[in-house]
Design an enzyme around this catalytic site. Sequence first.
Site, PDB file in Angstrom:
ATOM      1  N   SER A   1      15.238  42.215  41.476  1.00 61.73           N
ATOM      2  CA  SER A   1      14.340  42.287  40.308  1.00 61.73           C
ATOM      3  C   SER A   1      14.599  41.139  39.339  1.00 61.73           C
ATOM      4  O   SER A   1      13.878  40.985  38.356  1.00 61.73           O
ATOM      5  CB  SER A   1      14.479  43.626  39.581  1.00 61.73           C
ATOM      6  OG  SER A   1      15.822  43.851  39.201  1.00 61.73           O
TER       7      SER A   1
ATOM      8  N   ASN B   1      21.761  52.487  35.277  1.00 62.41           N
ATOM      9  CA  ASN B   1      20.622  53.365  34.968  1.00 62.41           C
ATOM     10  C   ASN B   1      20.411  53.527  33.465  1.00 62.41           C
ATOM     11  O   ASN B   1      19.280  53.418  32.964  1.00 62.41           O
ATOM     12  CB  ASN B   1      20.793  54.732  35.636  1.00 62.41           C
ATOM     13  CG  ASN B   1      20.812  54.619  37.156  1.00 62.41           C
ATOM     14  OD1 ASN B   1      20.488  53.560  37.697  1.00 62.41           O
ATOM     15  ND2 ASN B   1      21.197  55.688  37.827  1.00 62.41           N
TER      16      ASN B   1
ATOM     17  N   HIS C   1     -28.105  52.028  21.369  1.00 61.80           N
ATOM     18  CA  HIS C   1     -28.642  51.700  22.708  1.00 61.80           C
ATOM     19  C   HIS C   1     -28.980  50.213  22.821  1.00 61.80           C
ATOM     20  O   HIS C   1     -29.834  49.830  23.623  1.00 61.80           O
ATOM     21  CB  HIS C   1     -29.893  52.519  23.047  1.00 61.80           C
ATOM     22  CG  HIS C   1     -29.785  53.977  22.709  1.00 61.80           C
ATOM     23  ND1 HIS C   1     -29.354  54.915  23.612  1.00 61.80           N
ATOM     24  CD2 HIS C   1     -30.009  54.644  21.551  1.00 61.80           C
ATOM     25  CE1 HIS C   1     -29.344  56.111  23.036  1.00 61.80           C
ATOM     26  NE2 HIS C   1     -29.728  55.962  21.770  1.00 61.80           N
TER      27      HIS C   1
ATOM     28  N   SER D   1     -19.842  23.236  30.587  1.00 60.79           N
ATOM     29  CA  SER D   1     -20.133  23.408  32.000  1.00 60.79           C
ATOM     30  C   SER D   1     -19.992  22.057  32.688  1.00 60.79           C
ATOM     31  O   SER D   1     -20.333  21.021  32.117  1.00 60.79           O
ATOM     32  CB  SER D   1     -21.562  23.929  32.174  1.00 60.79           C
ATOM     33  OG  SER D   1     -22.033  23.625  33.469  1.00 60.79           O
TER      34      SER D   1
ATOM     35  N   LYS E   1     -24.494  23.282  27.942  1.00 60.67           N
ATOM     36  CA  LYS E   1     -23.849  24.590  27.860  1.00 60.67           C
ATOM     37  C   LYS E   1     -22.614  24.597  26.977  1.00 60.67           C
ATOM     38  O   LYS E   1     -21.844  23.652  26.935  1.00 60.67           O
ATOM     39  CB  LYS E   1     -23.427  25.056  29.261  1.00 60.67           C
ATOM     40  CG  LYS E   1     -24.581  25.372  30.152  1.00 60.67           C
ATOM     41  CD  LYS E   1     -25.116  26.775  29.921  1.00 60.67           C
ATOM     42  CE  LYS E   1     -24.123  27.763  30.412  1.00 60.67           C
ATOM     43  NZ  LYS E   1     -24.679  28.815  31.224  1.00 60.67           N
TER      44      LYS E   1
ATOM     45  N   ASN F   1     -19.927  27.698  26.640  1.00 59.01           N
ATOM     46  CA  ASN F   1     -19.719  29.047  27.156  1.00 59.01           C
ATOM     47  C   ASN F   1     -18.635  29.806  26.388  1.00 59.01           C
ATOM     48  O   ASN F   1     -17.629  29.225  25.991  1.00 59.01           O
ATOM     49  CB  ASN F   1     -19.343  28.985  28.642  1.00 59.01           C
ATOM     50  CG  ASN F   1     -20.499  28.486  29.498  1.00 59.01           C
ATOM     51  OD1 ASN F   1     -21.656  28.750  29.181  1.00 59.01           O
ATOM     52  ND2 ASN F   1     -20.185  27.753  30.543  1.00 59.01           N
TER      53      ASN F   1
ATOM     54  N   GLU G   1     -15.020  36.084  27.114  1.00 58.99           N
ATOM     55  CA  GLU G   1     -15.181  36.716  28.433  1.00 58.99           C
ATOM     56  C   GLU G   1     -13.828  37.052  29.052  1.00 58.99           C
ATOM     57  O   GLU G   1     -13.669  38.073  29.723  1.00 58.99           O
ATOM     58  CB  GLU G   1     -15.971  35.787  29.358  1.00 58.99           C
ATOM     59  CG  GLU G   1     -17.423  35.663  28.947  1.00 58.99           C
ATOM     60  CD  GLU G   1     -18.135  34.565  29.721  1.00 58.99           C
ATOM     61  OE1 GLU G   1     -19.056  34.892  30.472  1.00 58.99           O
ATOM     62  OE2 GLU G   1     -17.768  33.383  29.579  1.00 58.99           O
TER      63      GLU G   1
ATOM     64  N   TYR H   1      17.062  58.991  38.080  1.00 61.17           N
ATOM     65  CA  TYR H   1      16.594  57.639  38.404  1.00 61.17           C
ATOM     66  C   TYR H   1      16.208  57.507  39.873  1.00 61.17           C
ATOM     67  O   TYR H   1      16.889  58.017  40.756  1.00 61.17           O
ATOM     68  CB  TYR H   1      17.698  56.620  38.069  1.00 61.17           C
ATOM     69  CG  TYR H   1      17.318  55.192  38.412  1.00 61.17           C
ATOM     70  CD1 TYR H   1      16.607  54.407  37.517  1.00 61.17           C
ATOM     71  CD2 TYR H   1      17.655  54.635  39.653  1.00 61.17           C
ATOM     72  CE1 TYR H   1      16.245  53.104  37.835  1.00 61.17           C
ATOM     73  CE2 TYR H   1      17.295  53.330  39.976  1.00 61.17           C
ATOM     74  CZ  TYR H   1      16.589  52.576  39.069  1.00 61.17           C
ATOM     75  OH  TYR H   1      16.229  51.294  39.375  1.00 61.17           O
TER      76      TYR H   1
ATOM     77  N   GLN I   1      12.223  50.559  39.084  1.00 61.79           N
ATOM     78  CA  GLN I   1      12.414  49.122  38.869  1.00 61.79           C
ATOM     79  C   GLN I   1      11.049  48.415  38.712  1.00 61.79           C
ATOM     80  O   GLN I   1      10.952  47.375  38.077  1.00 61.79           O
ATOM     81  CB  GLN I   1      13.197  48.527  40.044  1.00 61.79           C
ATOM     82  CG  GLN I   1      13.444  47.038  39.947  1.00 61.79           C
ATOM     83  CD  GLN I   1      14.563  46.612  40.885  1.00 61.79           C
ATOM     84  OE1 GLN I   1      15.728  46.802  40.588  1.00 61.79           O
ATOM     85  NE2 GLN I   1      14.195  46.050  42.031  1.00 61.79           N
TER      86      GLN I   1
HETATM   87  N1  ARG Z   1      17.328  46.714  38.410  1.00 59.77           N
HETATM   88  C1  ARG Z   1      17.361  48.147  38.279  1.00 59.77           C
HETATM   89  C2  ARG Z   1      16.078  48.598  37.589  1.00 59.77           C
HETATM   90  O1  ARG Z   1      15.470  47.838  36.919  1.00 59.77           O
HETATM   91  C3  ARG Z   1      18.543  48.609  37.498  1.00 59.77           C
HETATM   92  C4  ARG Z   1      18.980  49.991  37.794  1.00 59.77           C
HETATM   93  C5  ARG Z   1      19.558  50.092  39.171  1.00 59.77           C
HETATM   94  N2  ARG Z   1      20.218  51.319  39.383  1.00 59.77           N
HETATM   95  C6  ARG Z   1      20.570  51.708  40.587  1.00 59.77           C
HETATM   96  N3  ARG Z   1      21.161  52.839  40.701  1.00 59.77           N
HETATM   97  N4  ARG Z   1      20.260  51.033  41.653  1.00 59.77           N
HETATM   98  O2  ARG Z   1      15.649  49.736  37.730  1.00 59.77           O
END
Ligand code: ARG
Length: 458
Positions: A20, A107, A153, A274, A280, A282, A287, A314, A319
């Site tokens: 991550s 966690n 409307h 454009s 144009k 835009n 948008e 958890y 993640q």
């Molecule tokens: N990178 C993990 C997350 O964002 C951290 C927690 C990981 N905990 C574990 N027991 N693997 O959720």
Amino acid sequence: MWGGRFAAGPSAIMREINASIPFDKALWRQDIAASKAHVAMLGAQGIVSADDAALIADGLDKVAAEYEANGVPEDWDLEDIHMTTESRLAELIGAAAGRLHTARSRNDQVATDFRLWVRDACEQADAGLQALQVALVMRAGEHADSIMPGFTHLQTAQPVTLGHHLMAYYEMIGRDRSRFADARARMNRCPLGAAALAGTGFPIDRFRTAEALGFDGPTDNSLDSVSDRDFALDYLMAAAQCSLHLSRLAEEFIIWASQPFGFVTLPDSLSTGSSIMPQKKNPDAAELVRGHSGRIAGCLTALMITMKGLPLAYSKDMQDDKPPVFEAAGLLALSIAAMTGMVAKAAFRTPRMRAAAELGYATATDLADWLVRQANIPFREAHHITGSAVKLAESRGVALDQLPLADLKAIDTRIDERVYAALSVEASVAARASHGGTAPVEVRKRVAEARVALGLED
Ligand code: ARG
């Protein structure tokens, strides 16, 4: 970090799916702050020695300085920001680094870091939305008397003022700000110390770490602490709702800037040309704000669906909580900034707006109201009489106040020459002075109140 139990390292796929760090490195400031609060508490409670606590705190400052200078290194083997920081800390200060993770788990660590991040995001949204409200109020003050058609409307309904129309968005944005404030207040409890899921046997002081990190206090159930992502969902719900409002405002500008409407000239700085049609200009920024609201709603949906089937406590699915929140926050900040610039710099073409308000029999209700007030006719009957007048005017291709009195009298004898004063668009808006109505005098009151609320007056 957890090699003790394993005979073989992870496969390349495992490493990649597990990592991550590519996105959670955005949490590095929060991770350092939470670790510093944690180690100060461990030192104060005598869980680690004062010397080790000081060494770790110094080391964390050094890691932070490196991140600040060079960015956070992305090593998939280190999985996430928590292990990346701890491993660099160990390189810098040696074995004492291993004491930092006493009485905590990734966690509760990630739950704490992420709350801190989302709390900041609420504050940033609020600051941006306040600036948007200031822009709306400034322009509404300028245009308290500028008459435009009001629509239902998307059909001409009754004349309103542009100031009134802009102040409608001031109200919407005010509700968004209160939703972010509400989310911030609710999330401001600290999960740190819940450890993996059950709490810890070490004599920690959760009140101390909560206070050090600016929380109102610790969370009260360790299982909930590590599995709760309501704070992220609250933020995304507020963001999604806010982006709907921005999208609606963007849509107004898109329609108003179209040639048949011609109500507004968009600032060059927020428009594009454009590549093929030289004439144009835009409304791309508007948008994209409209488009981004779809993506932000998608971010909310993504996290709701990630969370909906997870048992306590958890699970690694969680993640995946961060990318949608980061994405939504980035899109929202851009959308708020774009709409603030658009409101502040748009050139409103008020003569065209006023001319449009004269079309479409926008003051028909005023004729009906006049019949009720001056001739004491029940509203339903007045509505019917007015309908006949509109039909006649339409067949002749003229406005209501261009019908000669004789023709109006032929429709209903109780009509007299005083009616013409009620049929102008100015008279129409001025008459609507009920609280919250479109009358310039009312709009000025709302603008004055808003200026006080926004701190624009002393
Ligand atoms: N990178 C993990 C997350 O964002 C951290 C927690 C990981 N905990 C574990 N027991 N693997 O959720």
